[in-house]
Scaffold this motif. Structure first.
Motif, mmCIF file in Angstrom:
data_model
loop_
_atom_site.group_PDB
_atom_site.id
_atom_site.type_symbol
_atom_site.label_atom_id
_atom_site.label_comp_id
_atom_site.label_asym_id
_atom_site.label_seq_id
_atom_site.Cartn_x
_atom_site.Cartn_y
_atom_site.Cartn_z
ATOM 1 N N ILE A 188 0.812 -1.263 0.002
ATOM 2 C CA ILE A 188 -0.024 -0.124 -0.161
ATOM 3 C C ILE A 188 0.679 1.375 0.105
ATOM 4 C CG2 ILE A 188 -1.805 -1.239 1.134
ATOM 5 C CD1 ILE A 188 -1.095 0.843 3.495
ATOM 6 N N ARG A 189 0.262 2.231 -0.332
ATOM 7 C CA ARG A 189 0.909 3.664 -0.572
ATOM 8 C C ARG A 189 -0.108 4.697 -0.165
ATOM 9 N NH1 ARG A 189 2.899 5.718 -6.320
ATOM 10 N NH2 ARG A 189 0.774 6.246 -6.760
ATOM 11 N N LEU A 190 0.388 5.548 0.773
ATOM 12 C CA LEU A 190 -0.493 6.648 1.360
ATOM 13 C C LEU A 190 -0.041 7.819 0.806
ATOM 14 C CD1 LEU A 190 -1.150 5.503 5.058
ATOM 15 C CD2 LEU A 190 -2.368 5.044 3.198
ATOM 16 N N ARG A 191 -1.007 8.715 -0.123
ATOM 17 C CA ARG A 191 -0.587 9.832 -0.736
ATOM 18 C C ARG A 191 -1.135 11.151 0.146
ATOM 19 N NH1 ARG A 191 -3.366 10.185 -4.572
ATOM 20 N NH2 ARG A 191 -4.070 8.022 -4.766
ATOM 21 N N PRO A 192 -0.617 12.234 0.480
ATOM 22 C CA PRO A 192 -1.161 13.052 1.088
ATOM 23 C C PRO A 192 -2.609 13.690 0.216
ATOM 24 C CG PRO A 192 0.896 13.855 0.752
ATOM 25 C CD PRO A 192 0.893 12.422 0.081
ATOM 26 N N SER A 193 -3.557 14.257 1.048
ATOM 27 C CA SER A 193 -4.833 14.506 0.450
ATOM 28 C C SER A 193 -5.418 15.542 1.308
ATOM 29 C CB SER A 193 -5.826 13.334 0.034
ATOM 30 O OG SER A 193 -6.771 13.811 -0.627
ATOM 31 N N PHE A 194 -6.733 15.848 0.772
ATOM 32 C CA PHE A 194 -7.339 17.059 1.572
ATOM 33 C C PHE A 194 -9.123 16.569 1.737
ATOM 34 C CE2 PHE A 194 -8.888 20.400 4.224
ATOM 35 C CZ PHE A 194 -10.418 20.791 3.421
ATOM 36 N N PHE A 195 -9.545 16.346 2.937
ATOM 37 C CA PHE A 195 -11.009 16.291 3.000
ATOM 38 C C PHE A 195 -11.348 17.189 4.163
ATOM 39 C CE2 PHE A 195 -10.915 12.860 0.250
ATOM 40 C CZ PHE A 195 -10.032 11.845 0.549
ATOM 41 N N PRO A 196 -12.475 17.802 4.079
ATOM 42 C CA PRO A 196 -12.847 18.866 5.419
ATOM 43 C C PRO A 196 -12.818 18.237 6.596
ATOM 44 C CG PRO A 196 -14.197 18.942 3.414
ATOM 45 C CD PRO A 196 -13.402 17.938 3.343
ATOM 46 N N PHE A 197 -13.070 16.936 6.734
ATOM 47 C CA PHE A 197 -13.539 16.193 7.919
ATOM 48 C C PHE A 197 -12.538 15.336 8.342
ATOM 49 C CE2 PHE A 197 -16.135 14.722 4.124
ATOM 50 C CZ PHE A 197 -15.400 13.774 3.700
ATOM 51 N N THR A 198 -11.322 15.594 7.985
ATOM 52 C CA THR A 198 -10.091 14.716 8.187
ATOM 53 C C THR A 198 -8.817 15.516 8.282
ATOM 54 O OG1 THR A 198 -9.700 13.628 6.190
ATOM 55 C CG2 THR A 198 -10.869 12.160 7.821
ATOM 56 N N GLU A 199 -7.854 15.507 9.005
ATOM 57 C CA GLU A 199 -6.596 16.020 8.965
ATOM 58 C C GLU A 199 -5.639 15.607 9.747
ATOM 59 O OE1 GLU A 199 -6.111 18.674 7.272
ATOM 60 O OE2 GLU A 199 -3.747 18.325 7.955
ATOM 61 N N PRO A 200 -4.579 15.085 9.296
ATOM 62 C CA PRO A 200 -4.353 14.806 7.976
ATOM 63 C C PRO A 200 -5.094 13.878 7.309
ATOM 64 C CG PRO A 200 -2.415 13.558 9.301
ATOM 65 C CD PRO A 200 -3.503 14.222 10.109
ATOM 66 N N SER A 201 -5.281 14.117 5.964
ATOM 67 C CA SER A 201 -5.982 13.165 5.216
ATOM 68 C C SER A 201 -5.325 12.455 4.048
ATOM 69 C CB SER A 201 -6.942 14.057 4.078
ATOM 70 O OG SER A 201 -7.672 14.813 5.036
ATOM 71 N N VAL A 202 -5.425 11.421 3.688
ATOM 72 C CA VAL A 202 -4.509 10.623 2.903
ATOM 73 C C VAL A 202 -5.540 9.937 1.814
ATOM 74 C CG1 VAL A 202 -2.768 10.159 4.536
ATOM 75 C CG2 VAL A 202 -4.786 8.587 4.263
ATOM 76 N N GLU A 203 -4.849 9.420 0.620
ATOM 77 C CA GLU A 203 -5.659 8.582 -0.148
ATOM 78 C C GLU A 203 -4.590 7.258 -0.477
ATOM 79 O OE1 GLU A 203 -5.929 11.060 -3.706
ATOM 80 O OE2 GLU A 203 -8.031 11.673 -3.027
#
Ligand SMILES: Cc1ccc(OCc2nc(C(=O)N[C@H]3CCS(=O)(=O)C3)cs2)cc1
Length: 341
Positions: free
Chosen positions: A244-259
């Protein structure tokens, strides 16, 4: 006497021509019955001379016996024929192959949802459900999407009234569960369900689709808990040799966010059409629950933390079963469905 003898040959001829038991009975009554010629002859014997009488009696008995014998013989033959016909018509060929009983099977989308649920139930999660017609507050506000936020645009959602809409994700179920969890103990839930998006009417989007989200709330929940959980999910669903690989992302309801991406199970990372020649396939989004979301639900972000993730089971099923068109899930084409029996 001559008449009796001719009657005998006449009767025998009719018996031979008889084709069914009804005809035989009619002949028996006609010749041997109370009103028949033989009975008549016997009655008429009293008018005969003493030397004539015994001769007539003998002839009459012979004729009666001959006709009776023929009738019985024919009766047996006809009865046997009737039995043979019955046997013939009712016979079944037991060597014929049986008729297949078509068993049903689980719909591939339902099967994937079930598999994901079972996986997390095995990790101590519970299944939580909630209303599909949702309050604006739980669908947006409680998820750090305040009024005016662009993600709340009318063109993306089915509004029913000013404050009510068809939920656009299953996140409101998690918000409701946190709010209702008055003893504020830990939470581990999976929220599967139907969600609705107005979206442009193109073929790749369906107004209604499924989503599965997860939420874990507790003390000392960290990013490493999230990563370990996602890694296990990826390996259980797509094979132990997945990376698996986690890439930084953005969602208003999570911080930090990943994909999260998984290594392509078709080419092992070299690149192919399935992974768009990147070697990686995006599976889901996740992150640590945003402090605002914890606070709005009545938690103190300094005391508890949590992580959440969200995925589209149609996409999971597409990848898992190599299906090329998401619409197959909703058109109920038996040729598609029977492949999963
Ligand atoms: C109270 C609460 C707090 C946080 C939450 O986070 C849910 C999350 N969802 C995602 C995400 O990427 N979701 C999409 C994946 C594909 S999809 O089905 O289109 C939706 C990331 S974090 C939910 C509820």
């Amino acid at each position: 006497q001559e008449r009796l003898v001719s009657l005998q040959s006449e009767a025998i001829k009719q018996i031979e021509e008889a084709t069914d038991l009804k005809a035989i009975n009619e002949i028996r009554i006609a010749y041997l019955g109370k009103k028949g010629p033989i009975t008549e002859a016997m009655k008429a014997m009293k008018d005969l001379s003493p030397e004539e009488r015994p001769k007539m009696g003998a002839v009459a008995n012979e004729v009666r016996a001959a006709i009776q014998e023929k009738l019985e013989a024919k009766q047996v033959v006809l009865e046997q024929n009737a039995i043979n016909e019955k046997l013939e018509s009712e016979s079944i060929d037991v060597t014929l192959p049986g008729r297949p009983v078509h068993a049903g099977g689980a719909h591939p989308l339902r099967a994937v949802i079930q598999e994901i649920e079972d996986l997390f139930i095995g990790m101590g999660y519970e299944i939580a459900e909630g209303p599909e017609v949702e309050k604006d507050y739980y669908n947006f506000e409680a998820l750090n999407l305040p009024k005016g936020h662009p993600a709340r645009d009318m063109q993306d959602s089915f509004y029913i009234s000013e404050e009510t809409l068809m939920r656009t994700h299953t996140s409101p179920v998690q918000a409701r569960t946190m709010e209702a969890n008055v003893e504020k103990g830990p939470i581990k839930i999976i929220c599967p369900g139907k969600v609705y998006r107005r979206d442009d009417d193109d073929a790749t989007h369906s107004h209604q689709f499924m989503q599965i989200e997860g939420l874990v709330i507790g003390e000392n929940i960290s990013m490493s808990d999230l990563k370990g959980t996602l890694q296990l999910f990826a390996k259980k669903m797509f094979g132990e040799d997945r990376e698996i690989r986690l890439r930084p992302s953005f969602f208003p309801f999570t911080e930090p966010s990943v994909e999260m991406d998984i290594s392509c199970m078709k080419c092992g990372g070299k690149g192919c059409n399935m992974c768009k020649h990147t070697g990686w396939i995006e599976i889901l989004g996740a992150g640590m629950v945003h402090p605002n979301v914890l606070e709005m639900a009545g938690y103190n972000p300094k005391e508890v933390q949590g992580f959440a993730f969200g995925m589209g089971p149609e996409r999971i099923a597409l990848l898992k079963y190599g299906i090329d068109d998401i619409r197959h899930f909703y058109t109920n084409d038996i040729r598609f469905l029977k492949q999963f029996q």
